[in-house]
Design a protein around this motif. Structure first.
Motif, mmCIF file in Angstrom:
data_model
loop_
_atom_site.group_PDB
_atom_site.id
_atom_site.type_symbol
_atom_site.label_atom_id
_atom_site.label_comp_id
_atom_site.label_asym_id
_atom_site.label_seq_id
_atom_site.Cartn_x
_atom_site.Cartn_y
_atom_site.Cartn_z
ATOM 1 N N VAL A 1 -15.543 1.387 -11.738
ATOM 2 C CA VAL A 1 -15.201 1.714 -10.153
ATOM 3 C C VAL A 1 -14.006 2.575 -10.466
ATOM 4 C CG1 VAL A 1 -15.420 0.492 -8.017
ATOM 5 C CG2 VAL A 1 -16.778 0.310 -9.478
ATOM 6 N N VAL A 2 -13.160 2.644 -9.087
ATOM 7 C CA VAL A 2 -12.104 2.744 -8.292
ATOM 8 C C VAL A 2 -12.169 2.747 -7.096
ATOM 9 C CG1 VAL A 2 -10.316 4.421 -8.112
ATOM 10 C CG2 VAL A 2 -11.494 5.368 -10.235
ATOM 11 N N ARG A 3 -11.291 1.808 -6.862
ATOM 12 C CA ARG A 3 -11.470 1.235 -5.387
ATOM 13 C C ARG A 3 -9.747 1.929 -5.356
ATOM 14 N NH1 ARG A 3 -13.912 -2.482 -7.900
ATOM 15 N NH2 ARG A 3 -15.632 -3.760 -6.925
ATOM 16 N N PHE A 4 -9.628 2.087 -3.679
ATOM 17 C CA PHE A 4 -8.185 2.908 -3.202
ATOM 18 C C PHE A 4 -7.804 1.413 -1.596
ATOM 19 C CE2 PHE A 4 -10.677 6.541 -4.884
ATOM 20 C CZ PHE A 4 -9.316 6.951 -5.474
ATOM 21 N N GLY A 5 -7.094 1.163 -1.815
ATOM 22 C CA GLY A 5 -6.335 0.723 -1.132
ATOM 23 C C GLY A 5 -5.719 1.778 0.733
ATOM 24 N N LYS A 6 -5.015 0.887 1.676
ATOM 25 C CA LYS A 6 -4.711 1.743 2.733
ATOM 26 C C LYS A 6 -2.580 2.086 2.015
ATOM 27 C CE LYS A 6 -7.499 -0.938 6.223
ATOM 28 N NZ LYS A 6 -8.055 0.209 6.369
ATOM 29 N N PRO A 7 -2.554 3.050 2.327
ATOM 30 C CA PRO A 7 -1.625 3.922 2.739
ATOM 31 C C PRO A 7 -0.203 3.386 2.940
ATOM 32 C CG PRO A 7 -2.690 5.913 4.026
ATOM 33 C CD PRO A 7 -3.560 4.295 3.625
ATOM 34 N N PHE A 8 1.169 3.169 2.081
ATOM 35 C CA PHE A 8 2.025 1.950 2.826
ATOM 36 C C PHE A 8 3.045 3.236 2.545
ATOM 37 C CE2 PHE A 8 1.283 0.292 -1.216
ATOM 38 C CZ PHE A 8 3.138 0.189 -1.032
ATOM 39 N N TYR A 9 3.887 3.272 3.184
ATOM 40 C CA TYR A 9 5.444 4.337 3.204
ATOM 41 C C TYR A 9 6.544 2.590 3.205
ATOM 42 C CZ TYR A 9 3.668 8.005 5.625
ATOM 43 O OH TYR A 9 3.155 9.510 5.438
ATOM 44 N N VAL A 10 7.452 2.938 1.758
ATOM 45 C CA VAL A 10 8.056 2.591 1.483
ATOM 46 C C VAL A 10 9.442 2.388 2.546
ATOM 47 C CG1 VAL A 10 9.855 1.689 0.310
ATOM 48 C CG2 VAL A 10 7.756 2.307 -0.454
ATOM 49 N N GLU A 11 10.070 1.531 2.862
ATOM 50 C CA GLU A 11 11.359 2.228 4.269
ATOM 51 C C GLU A 11 12.686 1.381 2.713
ATOM 52 O OE1 GLU A 11 10.952 2.625 6.634
ATOM 53 O OE2 GLU A 11 9.123 2.595 6.981
ATOM 54 N N ARG A 12 13.023 1.684 3.609
ATOM 55 C CA ARG A 12 15.050 1.900 2.958
ATOM 56 C C ARG A 12 15.052 0.299 3.030
ATOM 57 N NH1 ARG A 12 17.815 5.531 0.959
ATOM 58 N NH2 ARG A 12 16.779 7.813 1.187
ATOM 59 N N LYS A 13 15.030 -0.597 4.613
ATOM 60 C CA LYS A 13 15.880 -1.352 5.167
ATOM 61 C C LYS A 13 14.332 -2.349 5.627
ATOM 62 C CE LYS A 13 20.873 -1.053 4.587
ATOM 63 N NZ LYS A 13 21.532 -0.408 6.108
ATOM 64 N N ILE A 14 14.406 -4.111 5.634
ATOM 65 C CA ILE A 14 13.690 -4.128 6.066
ATOM 66 C C ILE A 14 14.059 -5.892 7.114
ATOM 67 C CG2 ILE A 14 11.431 -5.494 6.267
ATOM 68 C CD1 ILE A 14 10.754 -3.581 3.736
ATOM 69 N N GLU A 15 14.234 -6.011 7.770
ATOM 70 C CA GLU A 15 14.753 -7.125 8.078
ATOM 71 C C GLU A 15 14.809 -8.337 8.117
ATOM 72 O OE1 GLU A 15 15.364 -8.544 12.880
ATOM 73 O OE2 GLU A 15 14.579 -6.465 12.775
ATOM 74 N N GLY A 16 15.201 -8.890 7.635
ATOM 75 C CA GLY A 16 15.138 -10.911 6.982
ATOM 76 C C GLY A 16 14.904 -10.401 5.322
#
Length: 195
Positions: free
Chosen positions: A158-173
């Motif tokens: 079984v292969v399960r895929f999650g939702k895509p996300f982007y890596v931000e250079r900065k995240i507040e806090g």
């Protein structure tokens, strides 16, 4: 072409040995953009099913430099878009090469961020590559046969895929974005494993 031919042969062999695999969450795979597929590395079989699950997408793969010592095996894996990385002393090319490939070719990238098959420690390379390439990360987990003997016993893959996300250079806090995304990736892996 070589990649597609080998994948077709492997698909047939895997089907004969183990039957039809289950792929969950394929709708999360981008159709119109390159992406980075990341997964925990649990055996030498997991990459086979990750590649089968993402058909028709083709990928490049980071592989430890020791795999390139044998000339015959080196020819095969080089034509399957693998490139060597020194895991003990990774140089700038370990980041620059995949970033360039993601931006300039249609090849996605498969990374096992834990590095080795038996490590749960996430490495920052995948996060850095995603940040520089501006391509989404797709988390995935494989469960099923981990050895050839389990494969022929027809243990369900079984292969399960999650939702895509982007890596931000900065995240507040957030002071350490690498640690933040490492935690996020591990959380998603755990969630996918328990679905």
């Amino acid at each position: 072409m070589f990649f597609s031919i080998v994948r077709s042969i492997i698909r047939l062999l895997a089907w004969i040995l183990n039957g039809k695999p289950t792929f969950i969450g394929k709708e999360n795979l981008p159709q119109d953009d390159n992406y980075i597929l990341i997964a925990p590395h649990r055996s030498s079989i997991d990459i086979v099913y990750l590649v089968l699950a993402t058909t028709p997408k083709q990928f490049s793969v980071m592989a430890k430099k020791e795999l390139f010592k044998n000339p015959v095996f080196r020819w095969i894996i080089t034509h399957l878009n693998a490139f060597p990385v020194d895991r003990d002393k990774p140089g700038p090319s370990a980041i620059k090469k995949p970033v360039k490939s993601l931006k300039e070719t249609n090849l996605g990238l498969i990374i096992f961020p834990s590095g080795t098959r038996h490590s749960s420690e996430l490495k920052g390379g995948a996060i850095t590559i995603a940040k520089l390439s501006k391509k989404p990360i797709i988390p995935a987990v494989y469960s099923g046969p981990l050895t050839f003997s389990e494969l022929v016993k027809r243990k369900k893959p079984v292969v399960r895929f999650g939702k895509p996300f982007y890596v931000e250079r900065k995240i507040e806090g957030v002071k350490d974005t690498t640690a933040y995304y490492s935690d996020k990736i591990q959380t998603v892996f755990d969630e996918l494993d328990h679905n």
